[in-house]
Structure formats: C-alpha cells, structure tokens
Design a protein around this motif. Structure first.
Motif, PDB file in Angstrom:
ATOM      1  N   UNK A 175       0.839  -1.206   0.000  1.00 57.48           N
ATOM      2  CA  UNK A 175       0.000   0.000   0.000  1.00 57.48           C
ATOM      3  C   UNK A 175       0.874   1.257   0.000  1.00 57.48           C
ATOM      4  N   UNK A 176       1.908   1.257   0.820  1.00 57.56           N
ATOM      5  CA  UNK A 176       2.837   2.391   0.848  1.00 57.56           C
ATOM      6  C   UNK A 176       3.540   2.547  -0.495  1.00 57.56           C
ATOM      7  N   UNK A 177       3.953   1.431  -1.085  1.00 55.32           N
ATOM      8  CA  UNK A 177       4.639   1.476  -2.375  1.00 55.32           C
ATOM      9  C   UNK A 177       3.736   2.070  -3.461  1.00 55.32           C
ATOM     10  N   UNK A 178       2.465   1.701  -3.461  1.00 51.77           N
ATOM     11  CA  UNK A 178       1.519   2.261  -4.444  1.00 51.77           C
ATOM     12  C   UNK A 178       1.396   3.778  -4.281  1.00 51.77           C
TER      13      UNK A 178
END
Length: 99
Positions: A54-57
């Motif tokens: 989620x953070x990477x997105x």
C-alpha cells in the motif's frame, strides 16, 4: 544560449556537470539506504513484513506526479522506484533473517 567556439570545451563542461550530479545522486541514495536500513531493523524487531504494497503504491503515484512536474517521464520514475524498492526489500528480508 550561444555555444562557445570550442565544442570540445563545452562537452567537457557538460560532462563535468553530469559527473557532479552523478556523485550527488550516489550520496543521496546512500542516505536513503541508511534510512531504509533503520526501517528494516525496526520491522525485523517487531515482526513486521519486509514490504508494504500500500505504501509502495502511494509512493509510485507521488513520484509519478513529481516526475511530471519535473518534466521527467513518469514511467521512468516508476521503474527507478521499483528498482530501489527491490533492493530495500532485499535488505529488510536479510534483517528479518538476522543477516
């Protein structure tokens, strides 16, 4: 911009600027990895997963916007981020395994 009469001198000056930028990028990446190493150690101590999709997105979306604003190809920004994150995850996994 008017080019001086000596294209070789211009080329050398441009290359010197590129070399300085490359050096700055290396130091910036080193600082980034020092920070992500601390993140990996924290995650390992607390049994948190090495990756956070989620953070990477969110980061990809943010970096693509930054790239567009900087007149840089957003797809390149995403490829660069994915390359760096793969290395970060490798470090985090190693930290979790006690290496």
């Amino acid at each position: 911009m008017t080019e001086p009469d000596d294209p070789t001198a211009t080329l050398l000056n441009l290359r010197a600027s590129i070399d300085n930028i490359d050096a700055a990028l290396m130091y910036m990446l080193a600082e980034r990895f020092r920070c992500t190493k601390q993140v990996g150690e924290l995650k390992a101590r607390h049994g948190m997963p090495a990756s956070d999709p989620a953070r990477e997105e969110k980061q990809i979306a943010r970096l693509k916007t930054l790239a567009e604003n900087a007149d840089l190809d957003p797809e390149f920004a995403e490829k660069w981020f994915n390359f760096v994150v793969a290395e970060v995850i490798r470090h985090h996994t190693a930290a979790a395994e006690g290496r």
